[in-house]
Scaffold this active site. Structure first.
Site, PDB file in Angstrom:
ATOM      1  CG  PHE A 248      73.928  38.015  34.675  1.00 55.04           C
ATOM      2  CD1 PHE A 248      72.965  37.019  34.630  1.00 55.04           C
ATOM      3  CD2 PHE A 248      75.017  37.922  33.803  1.00 55.04           C
ATOM      4  CE1 PHE A 248      73.061  35.952  33.750  1.00 55.04           C
ATOM      5  CE2 PHE A 248      75.136  36.844  32.927  1.00 55.04           C
ATOM      6  CZ  PHE A 248      74.162  35.858  32.896  1.00 55.04           C
ATOM      7  CD  GLU A 283      68.080  46.714  40.107  1.00 50.06           C
ATOM      8  OE1 GLU A 283      68.351  47.721  40.787  1.00 50.06           O
ATOM      9  OE2 GLU A 283      68.134  45.561  40.552  1.00 50.06           O
TER      10      GLU A 283
END
Length: 435
Positions: A248, A283
């Site tokens: 991200f 994650e």
């Protein structure tokens, strides 16, 4: 024999030497405001490319310009220096090294690159399906972690800037090649980041673009890359998936303007709207992303009137989107214990019903609930304080069970209390950014 002084003279910091730019066509640059600068910024990390020490040896006055067409991310590479040592095994081959990480076909002729930028400005369009959009007033773009995302600006206003999020997969025509140009940013801005395998065909992607009208020709709109996230689905019994955010990032010129929150919101709304997705997970989140996630999840829960009413009773819901009503002194009104399903202790069956409906992972949902209880709880209610402490400690005990079992009883109790106090302090910090 080289001396430390001579070695230093020929050694450059890779993070400083490498300069990145998102290049727009001249007419698009003319549409920008003074505070909008999208060129000449630096990477945070270069160790995946140039080694652990992030040094480049063999050059004086080294500059490495890596420019991207702001939409298509077509690349231009230019390496300059005042002096270079004779080629040897110790002198770094900069272009040879970089070429292992960027796709073939990058430009080395700046004029041809700028022609490509001009062409892309009119012809480049995002890949995939649009899943989210929001608008901003270009004249009021400000820096700050809690920038509100306005969605009520008039699209007819020439100074309204649109932002759009698109969902893609490897099967989206043209996206695989686009991703090969885009993925370098993962190495440069995500610590421990690495390229994902194109052989794993289940990857999904959400990409955020700026959509801009030209002042000189308002009917012409151009698209510019802002950031993206990679998503990976895991099987969830019996026939759904858990969608995990793996990578991200928002590029530095767009950071601190609320675009990370907008991208996260787009992903979450996509998950909610997809019957095949059971929940959204993350994650190994970095601390900054974890804060972003907490703030946005909390705002979502506070705005859910039904959830707040059931959790804390009717007094917890107000006209300002579920936030705690304010007293004359400006402090949030505390709720009596037992006014709703939040307790404390919270009703586990009720929590699981809402967690499943909201598609939030268990640990994250429990943390959010603990924050909300802390905010609403009467500090003078000793029974509620004790019930809350036990609720949080029970979760911490289960989460850290293997580590705690290595300690004797007294050390275990002490460690659990220290962890509890640390968690509560962090909850208060996060709540301070939201309420």
């Amino acid at each position: 024999m080289a001396t430390p002084t001579s070695v230093a003279q020929w050694t450059a910091d890779a993070n400083e030497a490498l300069t990145l730019s998102l290049v727009r066509a001249p007419e698009d640059k003319a549409s920008l405001w003074a505070r909008e600068v999208y060129e000449n910024f630096h990477p945070t990390f270069t160790y995946p490319i140039f080694g652990e020490e992030e040094k480049i040896y063999g050059y004086k006055d080294l500059t490495i310009d890596l420019k991207f067409a702001s939409g298509s991310l077509a690349q231009y590479l230019n390496i300059q220096y005042s002096e270079k040592l004779p080629s040897s095994s110790t002198v770094d081959d900069i272009e040879g090294t970089l070429s292992k990480f960027i796709p073939a076909g990058y430009y080395t002729d700046e004029q041809k690159f700028l022609e490509r930028v001009e062409d892309d400005a009119l012809n480049f369009k995002p890949f995939g399906q649009k899943i989210h959009s929001y608008t901003r007033a270009a004249t009021t773009l400000t820096k700050g972690k809690n920038v509100a995302i306005s969605q009520v600006l008039s699209p007819e206003d020439q100074e309204t800037v649109d932002f759009e999020v698109y969902h893609s997969t490897w099967q989206t025509p043209g996206f695989r090649e686009f991703h090969r140009r885009m993925q370098l940013f993962v190495l440069l801005y995500i610590e421990g980041g690495s390229y994902i395998s194109e052989a794993e065909d289940t990857w999904e992607f959400v990409v955020l673009y700026e959509k801009r009208r030209r002042r000189s020709a308002p009917d012409v709109t151009t698209y510019h890359f802002v950031g993206y996230a990679t998503l990976y689905p895991f099987y969830c019994f019996p026939e759904r998936v858990r969608l995990r955010i793996s990578q991200f990032l928002i590029l530095p010129p767009y950071q601190q303007d609320g675009h990370g929150s907008a991208l996260y919101t787009a992903i979450y709304q996509h998950v909610l709207a997809s019957p095949s997705i059971a929940e959204l997970t993350v994650e190994d989140p970095a601390e900054a992303f974890e804060d972003l996630r907490d703030r946005n999840d909390l705002k979502m829960l506070l705005a859910n009137e039904k959830f707040m009413r059931e959790g804390f009773g009717p007094e917890a819901v107000s006209s300002n989107g579920g936030k705690v009503p304010r007293t004359k002194r400006g402090k949030g009104r505390t709720m009596r214990a037992g006014a709703g399903n939040m307790g404390p202790p919270a009703d586990r069956g009720w929590l699981e019903k809402w967690r499943t409906e909201l598609k939030i992972a268990s640990r994250q949902f429990n943390r959010l609930v603990e924050m909300l209880i802390l905010k609403h709880m009467d500090p003078s209610d000793e029974r509620a304080q004790r019930a809350y402490r036990l609720q949080v400690k029970e979760r911490l005990y289960r989460f850290n069970y293997e580590i705690l079992m290595q300690l004797d009883k007294q050390e275990r109790q002490q460690k659990l209390e220290e962890t509890f106090q640390s968690v509560v302090a962090d909850y208060r910090r996060i709540l301070g950014h939201v309420l």
